[in-house]
Design a protein around this motif. Structure first.
Motif, PDB file in Angstrom:
ATOM      1  N   LEU A  11      -0.038  -1.628  -0.145  1.00  0.00           N
ATOM      2  CA  LEU A  11       0.232  -0.214   0.297  1.00  0.00           C
ATOM      3  C   LEU A  11       1.135   1.362  -0.248  1.00  0.00           C
ATOM      4  CD1 LEU A  11      -2.461  -0.608   2.068  1.00  0.00           C
ATOM      5  CD2 LEU A  11      -2.855  -0.728   0.500  1.00  0.00           C
ATOM      6  N   ARG A  12       1.977   1.296   0.661  1.00  0.00           N
ATOM      7  CA  ARG A  12       2.760   2.604   0.561  1.00  0.00           C
ATOM      8  C   ARG A  12       2.829   3.003  -0.647  1.00  0.00           C
ATOM      9  NH1 ARG A  12       6.846  -0.882   4.217  1.00  0.00           N
ATOM     10  NH2 ARG A  12       5.246  -0.535   6.503  1.00  0.00           N
ATOM     11  N   GLY A  13       2.808   4.637  -0.721  1.00  0.00           N
ATOM     12  CA  GLY A  13       3.673   4.539  -2.105  1.00  0.00           C
ATOM     13  C   GLY A  13       2.165   4.940  -2.920  1.00  0.00           C
ATOM     14  N   ARG A  14       0.631   4.440  -2.419  1.00  0.00           N
ATOM     15  CA  ARG A  14      -0.334   4.172  -3.451  1.00  0.00           C
ATOM     16  C   ARG A  14      -1.370   5.481  -3.426  1.00  0.00           C
ATOM     17  NH1 ARG A  14      -1.256  -0.101  -7.276  1.00  0.00           N
ATOM     18  NH2 ARG A  14      -0.319  -1.764  -6.687  1.00  0.00           N
ATOM     19  N   ALA A  15      -2.559   5.509  -3.875  1.00  0.00           N
ATOM     20  CA  ALA A  15      -2.899   6.400  -3.560  1.00  0.00           C
ATOM     21  C   ALA A  15      -4.234   6.381  -2.489  1.00  0.00           C
ATOM     22  CB  ALA A  15      -4.213   6.481  -5.039  1.00  0.00           C
ATOM     23  N   TYR A  16      -4.195   7.119  -1.211  1.00  0.00           N
ATOM     24  CA  TYR A  16      -5.105   7.252  -0.454  1.00  0.00           C
ATOM     25  C   TYR A  16      -6.884   6.483  -0.849  1.00  0.00           C
ATOM     26  CZ  TYR A  16      -7.886  11.165  -1.764  1.00  0.00           C
ATOM     27  OH  TYR A  16      -8.812  11.809  -2.244  1.00  0.00           O
ATOM     28  N   THR A  17      -6.419   6.246  -2.708  1.00  0.00           N
ATOM     29  CA  THR A  17      -7.703   6.125  -2.668  1.00  0.00           C
ATOM     30  C   THR A  17      -7.873   4.742  -3.093  1.00  0.00           C
ATOM     31  OG1 THR A  17      -7.765   6.555  -5.353  1.00  0.00           O
ATOM     32  CG2 THR A  17      -8.667   7.911  -3.989  1.00  0.00           C
ATOM     33  N   GLU A  18      -6.780   3.857  -3.028  1.00  0.00           N
ATOM     34  CA  GLU A  18      -7.035   2.391  -3.071  1.00  0.00           C
ATOM     35  C   GLU A  18      -7.286   1.738  -1.901  1.00  0.00           C
ATOM     36  OE1 GLU A  18      -3.994   1.499  -6.820  1.00  0.00           O
ATOM     37  OE2 GLU A  18      -2.753   3.505  -5.853  1.00  0.00           O
ATOM     38  N   PRO A  19      -6.668   1.582  -1.119  1.00  0.00           N
ATOM     39  CA  PRO A  19      -7.213   0.999  -0.183  1.00  0.00           C
ATOM     40  C   PRO A  19      -8.307  -0.271   0.268  1.00  0.00           C
ATOM     41  CG  PRO A  19      -6.016   2.353   0.783  1.00  0.00           C
ATOM     42  CD  PRO A  19      -6.105   2.938  -0.033  1.00  0.00           C
ATOM     43  N   PRO A  20      -9.844   0.677  -0.248  1.00  0.00           N
ATOM     44  CA  PRO A  20     -10.575  -0.186  -0.221  1.00  0.00           C
ATOM     45  C   PRO A  20     -10.641  -1.439  -0.757  1.00  0.00           C
ATOM     46  CG  PRO A  20     -11.432   1.857  -0.141  1.00  0.00           C
ATOM     47  CD  PRO A  20      -9.980   1.738  -0.506  1.00  0.00           C
ATOM     48  N   ASP A  21     -10.578  -1.046  -2.368  1.00  0.00           N
ATOM     49  CA  ASP A  21     -10.473  -2.246  -3.308  1.00  0.00           C
ATOM     50  C   ASP A  21      -8.609  -3.399  -2.632  1.00  0.00           C
ATOM     51  OD1 ASP A  21     -12.129  -1.746  -4.845  1.00  0.00           O
ATOM     52  OD2 ASP A  21     -10.811   0.190  -5.980  1.00  0.00           O
ATOM     53  N   ILE A  22      -7.567  -2.578  -2.579  1.00  0.00           N
ATOM     54  CA  ILE A  22      -6.418  -3.503  -2.259  1.00  0.00           C
ATOM     55  C   ILE A  22      -6.722  -4.371  -1.826  1.00  0.00           C
ATOM     56  CG2 ILE A  22      -4.001  -3.672  -1.963  1.00  0.00           C
ATOM     57  CD1 ILE A  22      -3.773  -1.031  -3.717  1.00  0.00           C
ATOM     58  N   THR A  23      -7.433  -3.927  -0.330  1.00  0.00           N
ATOM     59  CA  THR A  23      -7.313  -4.621   1.143  1.00  0.00           C
ATOM     60  C   THR A  23      -8.460  -5.926   0.812  1.00  0.00           C
ATOM     61  OG1 THR A  23      -8.846  -3.629   2.089  1.00  0.00           O
ATOM     62  CG2 THR A  23      -5.968  -1.958   2.321  1.00  0.00           C
ATOM     63  N   ALA A  24      -9.984  -5.345  -0.052  1.00  0.00           N
ATOM     64  CA  ALA A  24     -10.433  -6.386  -0.130  1.00  0.00           C
ATOM     65  C   ALA A  24     -10.040  -7.349  -0.594  1.00  0.00           C
ATOM     66  CB  ALA A  24     -11.692  -5.696  -0.953  1.00  0.00           C
ATOM     67  N   ARG A  25      -8.741  -7.622  -1.001  1.00  0.00           N
ATOM     68  CA  ARG A  25      -8.108  -8.689  -1.327  1.00  0.00           C
ATOM     69  C   ARG A  25      -7.412  -9.610  -0.721  1.00  0.00           C
ATOM     70  NH1 ARG A  25      -9.634 -10.507  -6.472  1.00  0.00           N
ATOM     71  NH2 ARG A  25     -10.597  -8.797  -7.896  1.00  0.00           N
ATOM     72  N   ILE A  26      -7.400  -9.218   0.784  1.00  0.00           N
ATOM     73  CA  ILE A  26      -6.537  -9.772   1.744  1.00  0.00           C
ATOM     74  C   ILE A  26      -7.714 -11.170   1.862  1.00  0.00           C
ATOM     75  CG2 ILE A  26      -6.062  -9.714   4.108  1.00  0.00           C
ATOM     76  CD1 ILE A  26      -4.884  -6.674   3.546  1.00  0.00           C
ATOM     77  N   CYS A  27      -8.637 -11.000   2.287  1.00  0.00           N
ATOM     78  CA  CYS A  27      -9.672 -12.024   2.438  1.00  0.00           C
ATOM     79  C   CYS A  27     -10.980 -12.238   1.770  1.00  0.00           C
ATOM     80  CB  CYS A  27      -9.654 -11.747   3.641  1.00  0.00           C
ATOM     81  SG  CYS A  27     -11.005 -13.248   4.679  1.00  0.00           S
ATOM     82  N   GLY A  28     -11.308 -13.264   0.954  1.00  0.00           N
ATOM     83  CA  GLY A  28     -11.823 -13.691   0.431  1.00  0.00           C
ATOM     84  C   GLY A  28     -13.351 -13.704   1.250  1.00  0.00           C
ATOM     85  N   ILE A  29     -13.894 -14.251   2.811  1.00  0.00           N
ATOM     86  CA  ILE A  29     -14.143 -14.005   3.336  1.00  0.00           C
ATOM     87  C   ILE A  29     -14.618 -12.779   4.079  1.00  0.00           C
ATOM     88  CG2 ILE A  29     -15.021 -15.402   5.302  1.00  0.00           C
ATOM     89  CD1 ILE A  29     -15.127 -17.209   2.905  1.00  0.00           C
ATOM     90  N   CYS A  30     -13.469 -12.698   4.512  1.00  0.00           N
ATOM     91  CA  CYS A  30     -14.753 -10.691   4.696  1.00  0.00           C
ATOM     92  C   CYS A  30     -14.151  -9.495   3.952  1.00  0.00           C
ATOM     93  CB  CYS A  30     -14.401 -11.142   6.296  1.00  0.00           C
ATOM     94  SG  CYS A  30     -12.640 -11.519   6.153  1.00  0.00           S
ATOM     95  N   PRO A  31     -13.799  -9.232   2.739  1.00  0.00           N
ATOM     96  CA  PRO A  31     -13.764  -8.329   1.897  1.00  0.00           C
ATOM     97  C   PRO A  31     -14.086  -6.655   2.776  1.00  0.00           C
ATOM     98  CG  PRO A  31     -15.065  -9.652   0.851  1.00  0.00           C
ATOM     99  CD  PRO A  31     -14.804 -10.424   1.600  1.00  0.00           C
ATOM    100  N   VAL A  32     -15.458  -7.000   2.834  1.00  0.00           N
ATOM    101  CA  VAL A  32     -16.026  -5.420   3.244  1.00  0.00           C
ATOM    102  C   VAL A  32     -15.620  -5.630   4.453  1.00  0.00           C
ATOM    103  CG1 VAL A  32     -18.407  -4.842   3.690  1.00  0.00           C
ATOM    104  CG2 VAL A  32     -18.408  -7.085   2.470  1.00  0.00           C
ATOM    105  N   ALA A  33     -15.969  -5.668   5.994  1.00  0.00           N
ATOM    106  CA  ALA A  33     -14.614  -5.760   6.705  1.00  0.00           C
ATOM    107  C   ALA A  33     -13.138  -4.681   6.570  1.00  0.00           C
ATOM    108  CB  ALA A  33     -13.733  -6.565   7.578  1.00  0.00           C
ATOM    109  N   TYR A  34     -12.507  -5.376   5.495  1.00  0.00           N
ATOM    110  CA  TYR A  34     -11.741  -4.899   5.364  1.00  0.00           C
ATOM    111  C   TYR A  34     -11.648  -3.092   4.219  1.00  0.00           C
ATOM    112  CZ  TYR A  34      -8.278  -8.265   6.610  1.00  0.00           C
ATOM    113  OH  TYR A  34      -7.404  -8.627   7.412  1.00  0.00           O
TER     114      TYR A  34
END
Lengths: 435, 181
Positions: free
Chosen positions: A51-74
């Motif tokens: 995430l470092r160096g990415r735009a502040y708008t990107e974490p909702p989409d990128i962190t959703a990929r951490i988990c297929g079960i709880c993407p909404v939580a991220y």
């Protein structure tokens, strides 16, 4: 498996029916539990570095990929943290939509865990597939209920997996009123079905067990709501803090047997996050039918048996259905799908209650919105120490069991926590050793 | 996979499974994206991206008679090898000795077992498995897997066009007796 006059040992190479792959080693020597270690091997924190160096708008989409079960939580924790950094507050109708989206994820996740992962333990089957022959009606009801959770995520989030409609400040597009009406009609059935599920799991034989003495139960708290989107963190030891105070009370430390960090209270002692902690600290904010059924089933704020987490998950599923129905019923297309979130230099913290427990995010932004630092604390890494200590406690009281029965009990106990190893790192494979 | 719209399901569902942040695990998603360029407007084909969660997988093909799944696999074969399986050759976690595993919960083979137990298998279910080399965290396919994705895409385009033609001839055959009446 081996025995001599002093030691017994067994191994379970793979811990099945947890979300991810990892390892657990249990060592018993001379009739005493010597060690329990939950091992995680994969390199953690990939996403924080990513995430470092990415735009502040990107974490909702990128962190959703951490988990297929709880993407909404991220997505929810990321949005709240960045919106706090940018000094933005959501319109009430948009917050309601986030709440509804989160209900969908809770329904999906809890129903999956209850039916395919945990119920087979209680009913004596090796898997949900094996259970299907004797409990087909219950599984079919569970699958339909889960599908309604999927449908909520799809209607609000744009698709059922890794939702694409979530953005900082709200949504790219507000859902159509017609789809929301159709959803409400399904939720009427879902609410009744969720109550049936809770009554079903309440009949399961529950091992007599309690968390180790002194375990602190930790969850979010909201003035009026059961805390999917809670505002403050509270605990049974009396903690009551804001999101930006989290690191003043909690930390993570590396342990040799795991590449995932272990959550620790700076004041010392274990703490538990997740459904049981949420219920104990927020039972007064359950929806009406969920509250009444919890009371009828004997769940109280004094509950400390982690094996009853399956009943709490079912109560929370009923709550999520009731709340989702109320929001869907009252829905009107909001005046705007999102509020503007202009970037500014600073830091922000956000949190929410993932199905497995507290999920905390912190971001530092430069003036143009570039992310200079990201810190994510998922629920499973926080629960790892208490899982280990709870297993020690459980095994100490279960040494009379033969090896296979003890192994099965250990696996069932790990699943009480619904560990999402994919969130803690990615992939876990479980091994239990008794020596 | 709408519950509420009441629309008839398309006869063909194509599912790409993978994680775009685990290098070659993304093979199924890459092939699906390529197929989307060719078939996005095709009403008789439903294109679905999934992470492999078994219940969503089973529910994503609901109503379709023909299902094609593209997923990365890991076995002792050379990276880039393309495997073909049919549902009746898949059971548990293995198909012809090749693991159809999943990082989450249950593998593809177990999801198919669950569907079989609940009588939810489609009439035809084919799996295209692309042998991966690198499943570590990160983006981008290894060279042999990228080439295999191109080849698998070309094969699947041919297969889907044949399937669409067979649907036309089947509906024509169904229509002719009615016309004679």
């Amino acid at each position: 498996m081996s025995h001599d006059h002093r030691t017994r040992s067994f191994q379970v190479e793979a811990l099945t029916r947890v979300e991810g792959e990892g390892g657990l080693i249990v060592e018993i020597h001379d009739g005493a539990v010597r060690d329990v270690r939950l091992r995680i091997f994969e390199p953690p924190r990939f996403f924080e570095a990513f995430l470092r160096g990415r735009a502040y708008t990107e974490p909702p989409d990128i962190t959703a990929r951490i988990c297929g079960i709880c993407p909404v939580a991220y997505q929810m924790s990321a949005c709240q943290a960045i919106e706090q950094a940018c000094g933005v507050t959501l319109d009430a109708p948009l917050r309601d939509l986030r709440h509804l989206l989160y209900c969908g994820e809770w329904i999906e996740s809890h129903v999956l865990h209850i039916h395919l992962l945990h119920a087979p333990d209680f009913l004596g089957y090796p898997s949900g597939i094996a259970m299907a022959a004797d409990h087909r009606a219950e599984l079919e009801r569970g699958l339909r209920l889960k599908k309604i959770g999927n449908e909520i995520v799809e209607v609000i989030g744009g698709r059922a997996v890794h939702p694409v409609n979530v953005k900082l400040g709200g949504f790219y597009k507000a859902p159509d009123a017609s789809r929301m009406r159709a959803l409400a009609a399904e939720l009427v059935w879902a609410t009744d079905a969720a109550e049936e599920v809770a009554r079903w799991v309440a009949t399961f034989p529950i091992p007599d067990h309690e968390l180790p003495d002194g375990t602190d139960l930790v969850a979010l708290r909201h003035p009026t709501e059961y805390p999917m989107l809670g505002e403050r963190l509270v605990s049974t030891s009396g903690l009551d803090i804001a999101a930006d105070e989290y690191l003043a009370h909690f930390t993570e430390e590396h342990v040799q047997h795991s590449t995932a960090l272990h959550g620790r209270k700076l004041a010392g002692g274990d703490y538990l996050v997740g459904p049981l902690a949420r219920f104990v600290l927020n039972a007064d904010h359950l929806s009406p039918r969920a509250a009444a059924l919890a009371a009828e089933l004997g769940l109280t704020a004094a509950e400390r048996n982690p094996f009853r987490s399956i009943v709490v998950r079912a109560i929370e599923t009923l709550h999520a259905c009731e709340v989702a129905l109320a929001i869907a019923d009252a829905y009107a297309v909001p005046p705007r799908p999102a509020v503007d979130v202009p970037p500014r230099a600073g830091a922000g913290c956000g949190w929410s209650e993932a199905p497995r427990g507290l999920l905390w995010h912190r971001y530092e932004l430069s003036a143009d919105g570039t992310i200079t630092d990201a810190h994510i604390v998922p629920p499973t890494s926080q629960n790892q120490p208490v899982i280990e200590h709870d297993l020690i406690h459980l095994i100490e009281h279960s040494l009379h069991l033969d090896d296979s029965a003890l192994e099965a009990l250990c696996e069932q106990a790990v699943r009480n926590y619904d560990p999402c190893i994919s969130c803690a790192t990615h992939f876990l494979d479980m091994r239990v050793v008794r020596t | 996979m709408s519950l509420a719209t009441g629309c008839q399901a398309p006869p063909i569902t194509v599912i790409g499974i993978g994680n775009p942040y685990r290098h070659d695990d993304a093979a199924g998603l890459v092939v699906l994206a390529s197929l989307s360029q060719r078939f996005a407007a095709e009403q008789r084909i439903r294109l679905v991206e999934l992470d492999g969660e078994p219940v969503r997988l089973i529910q994503s093909w609901e109503g379709s008679d023909t299902v094609l799944i593209i997923d990365a696999v890991r076995s002792l074969h050379p990276p880039g090898t393309i495997h073909h399986f049919r549902a009746d050759g898949i059971s548990g976690a293995a198909a012809d000795g090749i693991a159809l595993g999943g990082g989450h919960l249950l593998g593809l083979g177990e999801a198919i077992d669950l569907a079989r137990a609940l009588c939810l298998l489609p009439r035809d279910l084919d799996v295209v498995g692309i042998e991966g080399a690198d499943f570590e965290l990160g983006q981008g396919l290894s060279a042999p897997v990228a080439s295999a994705c191109d080849l698998a895409t070309a094969q699947l385009v041919d297969q889907l066009e044949q399937l669409l033609l067979s649907l036309v001839s089947r509906s024509g055959a169904a229509a002719r007796p009615a016309a004679r009446r």
